[in-house]
Structures are given as structure tokens and as C-alpha cells.
Design a protein around this motif. Structure first.
Motif, mmCIF file in Angstrom:
data_model
loop_
_atom_site.group_PDB
_atom_site.id
_atom_site.type_symbol
_atom_site.label_atom_id
_atom_site.label_comp_id
_atom_site.label_asym_id
_atom_site.label_seq_id
_atom_site.Cartn_x
_atom_site.Cartn_y
_atom_site.Cartn_z
ATOM 1 N N ARG A 181 0.842 -1.198 0.000
ATOM 2 C CA ARG A 181 0.000 0.000 0.000
ATOM 3 C C ARG A 181 0.874 1.244 0.000
ATOM 4 N N GLY B 168 -7.097 1.734 -17.654
ATOM 5 C CA GLY B 168 -7.477 0.781 -16.596
ATOM 6 C C GLY B 168 -8.281 1.411 -15.484
ATOM 7 N N HIS B 169 -8.203 2.744 -15.346
ATOM 8 C CA HIS B 169 -9.032 3.396 -14.322
ATOM 9 C C HIS B 169 -10.334 3.855 -14.977
ATOM 10 N N ALA C 79 -15.097 7.193 -8.294
ATOM 11 C CA ALA C 79 -14.711 5.878 -8.836
ATOM 12 C C ALA C 79 -13.620 5.226 -7.986
ATOM 13 N N ALA D 169 -11.320 3.547 -5.131
ATOM 14 C CA ALA D 169 -11.642 2.454 -4.202
ATOM 15 C C ALA D 169 -11.738 2.930 -2.754
ATOM 16 N N HIS E 282 -13.780 -2.818 -6.838
ATOM 17 C CA HIS E 282 -12.822 -2.165 -7.719
ATOM 18 C C HIS E 282 -11.652 -3.091 -8.010
ATOM 19 N N SER E 283 -11.338 -3.252 -9.268
ATOM 20 C CA SER E 283 -10.188 -4.021 -9.776
ATOM 21 C C SER E 283 -10.451 -5.528 -9.894
ATOM 22 N N LYS F 108 -11.714 -8.730 -11.610
ATOM 23 C CA LYS F 108 -12.024 -9.028 -13.018
ATOM 24 C C LYS F 108 -12.530 -10.442 -13.231
ATOM 25 N N LYS G 50 -7.079 -7.230 -10.764
ATOM 26 C CA LYS G 50 -6.086 -6.827 -11.768
ATOM 27 C C LYS G 50 -5.038 -5.924 -11.108
ATOM 28 N N ILE H 222 -3.282 -2.574 -10.208
ATOM 29 C CA ILE H 222 -3.950 -1.262 -10.165
ATOM 30 C C ILE H 222 -3.452 -0.360 -11.299
ATOM 31 N N PRO H 223 -4.327 0.515 -11.768
ATOM 32 C CA PRO H 223 -4.030 1.282 -12.987
ATOM 33 C C PRO H 223 -3.044 2.444 -12.823
ATOM 34 N N THR H 224 -2.938 3.040 -11.623
ATOM 35 C CA THR H 224 -2.053 4.207 -11.500
ATOM 36 C C THR H 224 -0.612 3.734 -11.402
ATOM 37 N N SER I 17 -0.489 6.560 -5.091
ATOM 38 C CA SER I 17 -1.091 5.255 -5.368
ATOM 39 C C SER I 17 -0.372 4.116 -4.661
ATOM 40 N N ASP I 18 -1.011 2.966 -4.692
ATOM 41 C CA ASP I 18 -0.446 1.744 -4.118
ATOM 42 C C ASP I 18 0.295 0.962 -5.208
ATOM 43 N N VAL J 12 -2.857 -4.136 -4.155
ATOM 44 C CA VAL J 12 -3.954 -4.001 -3.187
ATOM 45 C C VAL J 12 -4.664 -5.335 -2.925
HETATM 46 C C1 LIG Z 1 -8.598 -1.647 -1.775
HETATM 47 C C2 LIG Z 1 -8.312 -1.103 -3.153
HETATM 48 C C3 LIG Z 1 -7.412 -0.047 -3.288
HETATM 49 C C4 LIG Z 1 -7.118 0.455 -4.561
HETATM 50 N N1 LIG Z 1 -6.187 1.455 -4.666
HETATM 51 C C5 LIG Z 1 -5.864 1.892 -5.904
HETATM 52 C C6 LIG Z 1 -4.839 2.879 -6.059
HETATM 53 O O1 LIG Z 1 -4.205 3.326 -5.107
HETATM 54 N N2 LIG Z 1 -4.571 3.308 -7.320
HETATM 55 C C7 LIG Z 1 -5.233 2.825 -8.412
HETATM 56 O O2 LIG Z 1 -4.950 3.230 -9.524
HETATM 57 N N3 LIG Z 1 -6.190 1.895 -8.296
HETATM 58 C C8 LIG Z 1 -6.536 1.417 -7.073
HETATM 59 N N4 LIG Z 1 -7.493 0.455 -6.963
HETATM 60 C C9 LIG Z 1 -8.175 -0.042 -8.185
HETATM 61 C C10 LIG Z 1 -9.080 0.995 -8.824
HETATM 62 O O3 LIG Z 1 -9.958 1.572 -7.888
HETATM 63 C C11 LIG Z 1 -9.872 0.350 -9.967
HETATM 64 O O4 LIG Z 1 -8.992 -0.297 -10.848
HETATM 65 C C12 LIG Z 1 -10.644 1.418 -10.723
HETATM 66 O O5 LIG Z 1 -11.649 1.939 -9.872
HETATM 67 C C13 LIG Z 1 -11.299 0.905 -12.012
HETATM 68 O O6 LIG Z 1 -12.217 -0.096 -11.741
HETATM 69 P P1 LIG Z 1 -12.060 -1.571 -12.336
HETATM 70 O O7 LIG Z 1 -10.628 -1.957 -12.117
HETATM 71 O O8 LIG Z 1 -12.987 -2.424 -11.544
HETATM 72 O O9 LIG Z 1 -12.387 -1.508 -13.795
HETATM 73 C C14 LIG Z 1 -7.786 -0.080 -5.705
HETATM 74 C C15 LIG Z 1 -8.684 -1.142 -5.547
HETATM 75 C C16 LIG Z 1 -8.946 -1.661 -4.290
HETATM 76 C C17 LIG Z 1 -9.902 -2.815 -4.134
#
Ligand SMILES: Cc1cc2nc3c(=O)[nH]c(=O)nc-3n(C[C@H](O)[C@H](O)[C@H](O)COP(=O)(O)O)c2cc1C
Length: 417
Positions: free
Chosen positions: A61, A125-126, A147, A149, A265-266, A268, A325, A327-329, A352-353, A356
Motif C-alpha cells: 500500500r 485501466g481506471h 470511482a 476504491a 474495484h479491480s 475481473k 487486476k 492497479i491502474p495508476t 497510489s499503491d 492491493v
Molecule cells: C482496496 C483497493 C485499493 C485500490 N487502490 C488503488 C490505487 O491506489 N490506485 C489505483 O490506480 N487503483 C486502485 N485500486 C483499483 C481501482 O480503484 C480500480 O482499478 C478502478 O476503480 C477501475 O475499476 P475496475 O478496475 O474495476 O475496472 C484499488 C482497488 C482496491 C480494491
């Protein structure tokens, strides 16, 4: 004719429990309203705050988790430690909101406030681009604030209430990490007892060697400015059989669980029990033989079904996996563009992380607990915990009676006088 023993009448509602969340990532905070909890459920704040803390942790994280120490304020529906039967409202502050006050203000602000934290180049991806197209805005902050998480914080708070309801009925929910990128637990189906020490593992893994390999993989990804995904599993013990239904497609519990976990979120892909192995294993090796002996009662030779057959709990542990998946950032960003000029740009970076998956497992627990608490209330009904527990006891007595009779008695019509 034999008298049917008096069985409590259950309140059957289409949606016994529901919750709604509100709040932006850098707004003042998150709110969740939970409706349908019976009166008299003990609310232990330590359980709610403990789950919120677990969601914030996990190896991989980033910086924000050090700013936030989430705690929930109970603002409605609980008195002297017990639910009232009215909606329960919980609120969780965003501690870094202080430095975002003008950027996130509900009132009009000078252009400078909007520009200061503008996010211009959508991250592949975001939700940035999809949200911009949906809401017709090139100000991506308007999209990512909801959007993000961060919203899962509110879900975890709601899930903690569901966990308390399940616990009162003898049901426990755990989660663990099975895989982070190439590092995986060798035996996917770790037994319940192997999960005792999961919270001591920085990656929430029940296998020490796999946990070490997962941390090494995260370190490497972090060095490269990359991110990693993986697989978590939620395991539930003590569920009564007969929750869910095969009578209609939208009442099948496997489908309801899949929707809830997929909504994280994330995530898939979702699997129940042995999941994808169902496509490659012959029936003779896949299906769980039905056994009975005095020591164990009715039991199964294995649990590839993950505790669900026909969309109904069968009394075994429920096991649901979620695939998250990467994470996108990304610190080393992918190609994107300026939405206004269409000029190529590197995707924006927002703190960002790296990974996760351990936290996603905690969110998975919350969502699974929620759906199962809903299914339990659907089966048992009751306005108070006294009624819920009476109904549970009556149901258990019925299952016992059915299994102990030499010739089980089927459900019969209730005589009308
Ligand atoms: C607990 C948790 C923390 C997350 N933290 C990040 C983050 O720091 N940066 C990031 O780009 N995505 C993070 N994500 C993923 C994005 O929120 C997610 O990829 C984005 O909302 C798009 O949704 P989707 O991946 O379901 O299509 C996190 C997801 C979870 C479950």
C-alpha cells in the motif's frame, strides 16, 4: 394425521438487507446507511474499526494509508450497544480532507482551486476515460473522486455489521491471499485452521513461503514503478444449508455472491470453490461425494463446489475467489492523451499503491458477509435478534429431525381449519 410442530412464521422480503454509500475520495468523508438489520444485534465498534484497519493495511500500500486511520462514527440506529431495528448510519472521516477543502468544496470556488488538483490525462485501466465520456466532462477529478476504491471503506463498515449478524448466528468469515502475480500458495484450498495466522502475514497469506515470495514480487514491481494483481479467497464457516434458491435466476446465491465480489474495484474474475478447474477436471474427480457416519453426520468427501450447489448452500464451507487486476495508476505511466487537445501524454499519476490484493480480500469478506447475511435474513426473517435466533434454532431442529428419521418427511401442506 401427525401434527406438524409449530414453526415460526418468517418474514419473507425480496430484499431483507440493503445499504447505500455516499462520499468522495477527498471529500469530508464517507457515509453508509444500512437498512433491515434486526433489533437487538450487539454492535461492537472494535469489530467495525478492526475491519477498517485491515482494509488499510497490506504490503504494497502507498502513502495515503499512513495518513488515514479510519474509524466509524455511528450516527443512527444503535442505542446502548444494540441495534434498534431502524436504519443504521455510519460515517467515516477522510482525514486528508483538510488539505483538499477548496478543491472539493460544494460551493463555487475560484478557477485556481479547480486547476490545482486537476487530473488531465486519463489512466488506462481506471474509470477516468469511461467516466469522462459518461458524464461529458474533461475534469477527470469529477470522475475519480467517486470511482476511487476509497468507497470500499464504506462497504467494509457495512460488511462489519453483516459479520456481527452472521457471528451471532454462529457463522465466521475469513479471507486470505492465494496469489500475487507469479507467487502463489501451492495448495490452493488451504484449510480453515491454516488461516489462523493470516492477519500476522503482511500480505495476508496463510502459507509463509508463498507470502515471502509475494513480498519479493511487490518489492520488484515497486522498484520498476509497476503494479501487481492477484487472487484472494473468502472462506465462510458455520452457514446453515438451504440459503439461496434455484427457483429463479436472480435468487441463486452463487450468482449473487459473484455480482457482489465482481463489483469490487479491480476485480475481473470470480470463482466459486474449485472454479476454473471445473472446466478441466472429469466429473468423477470434481464432484464432492455425499457421506454419512455417526462421528461427522452428513458430510462431503471434498468441497470443490465451494459450499454451493444449485445456487443454495449445502452446509459445507462457502469458498469464493476474486481475481484483482494490477492497479491502474503507475509510477512509470502508460501512454494516454490530453482529452482537450488530443496530444499524446503520459497518463496522470495520483498517489497510489503498488498492490492491493490483501486489502481487496478484506473488501471481499465484507461483500460476501453482506450477501450471506441478506440470504440468512431471507431464510429466517425476524424483526429482532430474539426472533432470528428462534427461527435459526427451529430450522436446525428441522434439519436434524429430517436426517435422523429413517424415512425423511417431506415438506407438507399446513392443515387449514
Ligand atoms: C482496496 C483497493 C485499493 C485500490 N487502490 C488503488 C490505487 O491506489 N490506485 C489505483 O490506480 N487503483 C486502485 N485500486 C483499483 C481501482 O480503484 C480500480 O482499478 C478502478 O476503480 C477501475 O475499476 P475496475 O478496475 O474495476 O475496472 C484499488 C482497488 C482496491 C480494491
Amino acid at each position: 394425521m401427525e401434527e406438524a410442530p409449530a414453526t415460526p412464521r418468517c418474514k419473507v422480503l425480496p430484499v431483507p438487507l440493503r445499504f447505500l454509500t455516499a462520499g468522495e475520495s477527498h471529500g469530508p468523508g464517507l457515509t453508509v446507511v444500512v437498512d433491515g438489520l434486526p433489533a437487538g444485534l450487539g454492535i461492537d465498534r472494535a469489530v467495525i474499526d478492526g475491519d477498517l484497519r485491515r482494509r488499510q493495511g497490506g504490503y504494497g500500500r502507498g502513502g495515503r494509508m499512513k495518513i488515514e486511520t479510519d474509524t466509524a462514527d455511528i450516527t443512527a440506529g444503535v442505542r446502548h450497544g444494540l441495534t434498534l431495528g431502524s436504519p443504521v448510519s455510519l460515517s467515516i472521516k477522510n482525514r486528508d480532507h483538510e488539505s483538499w477543502k477548496d478543491v472539493m468544496s460544494p460551493d463555487p470556488q475560484p478557477d485556481e482551486a479547480r486547476a490545482r488538483r486537476a487530473l488531465k490525462y486519463p489512466r488506462p485501466g481506471h474509470a477516468d476515460l469511461a467516466g469522462a465520456l459518461k458524464y461529458l466532462t474533461s475534469d477527470l477529478r469529477n470522475v475519480l473522486e467517486r470511482a476511487s476504491a476509497r468507497e470500499t471503506t464504506a462497504r467494509v463498515a457495512a460488511g462489519a455489521l453483516a459479520r456481527l449478524l452472521l457471528r451471532a448466528c454462529g457463522v465466521e468469515v475469513r479471507s486470505h491471499v492465494l496469489r500475487i502475480a507469479g507467487a502463489a500458495v501451492a495448495d490452493g484450498a488451504l484449510p480453515w485452521e491454516a488461516l489462523d495466522g493470516v492477519e500476522e502475514s503482511p500480505v495476508r497469506c496463510g502459507d509463509a513461503a508463498a507470502g515471502t515470495a509475494m513480498m519479493a514480487a511487490i518489492d520488484e514491481a515497486k522498484k520498476a514503478g509497476d503494479s501487481l494483481g492477484g487472487v484472494f479467497e473468502v472462506v465462510v464457516r458455520g452457514l446453515p444449508p438451504g440459503l439461496g434458491s434455484f427457483a429463479q435466476w436472480d435468487r441463486r446465491l452463487d450468482g449473487r455472491l459473484a455480482q457482489a465480489v465482481m463489483s469490487i474495484h479491480s476485480v475481473k474474475a470470480v470463482a466459486v470453490g474449485a472454479g476454473f478447474a471445473a472446466g478441466t477436471t472429469p466429473g468423477s474427480a470434481f464432484h464432492d461425494e455425499i457421506l454419512f457416519d455417526d462421528a461427522h453426520g452428513l458430510h462431503r468427501g471434498s468441497n470443490h463446489a465451494g459450499g454451493l450447489e444449485g445456487g443454495v448452500t449445502n452446509g459445507e464451507e462457502v469458498r469464493v475467489q476474486g481475481v484483482a487486476k494490477p492497479i491502474p495508476t503507475l509510477v512509470t505511466p502508460l501512454r494516454s492523451l490530453d482529452l482537450r487537445s488530443k496530444e499524446p501524454q503520459s497518463a496522470s499519476f495520483e498517489r497510489s499503491d503498488t498492490c492491493v490484493v490483501p486489502a481487496a480480500g478484506v473488501v471481499g469478506e465484507a461483500m460476501v458477509a453482506w450477501v450471506l447475511a441478506d440470504a440468512l435474513m431471507e431464510k429466517l426473517g425476524g424483526d429482532s435478534m430474539t426472533e432470528v435466533l428462534d427461527h435459526l434454532e427451529a430450522s436446525r431442529a428441522r434439519w436434524k429431525e429430517m436426517l435422523e428419521r429413517p424415512a425423511p418427511r417431506d415438506a407438507r401442506p399446513v392443515p387449514v381449519d
